[in-house]
Scaffold this active site. Sequence first.
Site, short mmCIF file in Angstrom:
data_model
loop_
_atom_site.label_atom_id
_atom_site.label_comp_id
_atom_site.label_asym_id
_atom_site.label_seq_id
_atom_site.Cartn_x
_atom_site.Cartn_y
_atom_site.Cartn_z
N ASP A 99 74.75 -88.67 -9.97
CA ASP A 99 74.65 -87.80 -11.15
C ASP A 99 73.20 -87.35 -11.34
OD1 ASP A 99 74.23 -90.54 -11.58
OD2 ASP A 99 74.38 -90.34 -13.74
N ASP A 102 66.13 -89.74 -10.29
CA ASP A 102 65.00 -89.79 -11.23
C ASP A 102 63.80 -90.38 -10.49
OD1 ASP A 102 63.30 -90.15 -13.39
OD2 ASP A 102 64.71 -91.24 -14.62
N LYS A 130 65.58 -84.89 -11.28
CA LYS A 130 64.43 -84.97 -12.19
C LYS A 130 63.20 -85.27 -11.35
CE LYS A 130 64.92 -87.15 -16.33
NZ LYS A 130 64.92 -88.31 -17.26
N PHE A 151 65.15 -87.48 -21.73
CA PHE A 151 66.24 -88.44 -21.57
C PHE A 151 67.57 -87.71 -21.80
CE2 PHE A 151 69.15 -91.88 -22.59
CZ PHE A 151 68.99 -92.60 -21.42
N VAL A 152 68.30 -87.54 -20.72
CA VAL A 152 69.55 -86.77 -20.80
C VAL A 152 70.77 -87.67 -20.70
CG1 VAL A 152 68.62 -84.55 -20.02
CG2 VAL A 152 69.38 -86.22 -18.31
N ASP A 158 74.62 -92.09 -19.25
CA ASP A 158 74.80 -92.87 -20.46
C ASP A 158 73.49 -93.24 -21.17
OD1 ASP A 158 73.95 -94.84 -18.45
OD2 ASP A 158 74.50 -96.34 -19.94
N ARG A 164 78.96 -91.08 -21.77
CA ARG A 164 79.38 -90.68 -20.42
C ARG A 164 80.50 -89.65 -20.46
NH1 ARG A 164 77.06 -94.35 -16.75
NH2 ARG A 164 76.94 -96.50 -17.40
C1 PRP Z 1 71.43 -94.09 -12.87
C2 PRP Z 1 71.98 -92.90 -12.11
C3 PRP Z 1 71.41 -93.08 -10.72
C4 PRP Z 1 70.10 -93.78 -10.99
C5 PRP Z 1 68.99 -92.80 -10.84
O1 PRP Z 1 72.26 -95.18 -12.66
O2 PRP Z 1 73.38 -92.89 -12.10
O3 PRP Z 1 72.24 -93.91 -9.93
O4 PRP Z 1 70.15 -94.30 -12.31
O5 PRP Z 1 67.76 -93.36 -11.21
P1 PRP Z 1 66.55 -93.60 -10.23
O6 PRP Z 1 66.37 -92.37 -9.39
O7 PRP Z 1 65.40 -93.81 -11.18
O8 PRP Z 1 66.83 -94.81 -9.40
P2 PRP Z 1 72.24 -96.53 -13.51
O9 PRP Z 1 71.56 -97.59 -12.71
O10 PRP Z 1 71.73 -96.25 -14.87
O11 PRP Z 1 73.76 -96.94 -13.56
P3 PRP Z 1 75.01 -96.08 -14.07
O12 PRP Z 1 75.25 -95.01 -13.03
O13 PRP Z 1 76.11 -97.07 -14.12
O14 PRP Z 1 74.66 -95.50 -15.41
#
Ligand code: PRP
Length: 179
Positions: A99, A102, A130, A151-152, A158, A164
Amino acid sequence: MDNDIQEVLFDQDSIHHAAVRLGKQITKDYAGEEPVVLSVLKGAYLWTADLLREVDLYVKLEFIKISSYHGGVSSTNSISLVTDIHSDVQGRDVIILEDIVDTGQSLLFLKKLLAERGAKSIQVATLLDKKEGRKVEIRADYIGFDVRNEFVVGYGLDYKEMYRNLPYVGILKKEVYSD
Ligand code: PRP
């Protein structure tokens, strides 16, 4: 939930158009191949459903769960594998569905894991990129939208496991997470 959103960045229509555009591109790029599609839970659940319906290929769909945000608003350095896949990726073309990219740390973790397991190729299709958030040098191959450093939430993303199910991506009001 709409009242908690400061600004809608990508609505349902624009997300649909992104899925159509990237779905066509992936269909073309992988013509004749049968890639493994690795959806990264939980965030990529809607993107996976929408993007894959625009991909006209025989794909094998797998889900993996990793964790990096731990319920807060900023990434941490520790990535953990929560639920693994049970199929063999040795010699397979793998497309990771995210999704958001970052810091890039989740993606780096996954790419290393897949490379160690002998994947033939590894590409990444993310709804959001991002770039300002990067802490490691890594890039996605298919990008729905670049997103600024806010923060999106929504459409899979989420805050403390909420939002979500919003059908769009928006910026969360600061007062929601600063109480
Ligand atoms: C979020 C998102 C990516 C990751 C990106 O997952 O879905 O997998 O963070 O961040 P990064 O580039 O800084 O590593 P999260 O670990 O929050 O779990 P989730 O998908 O269950 O929300």
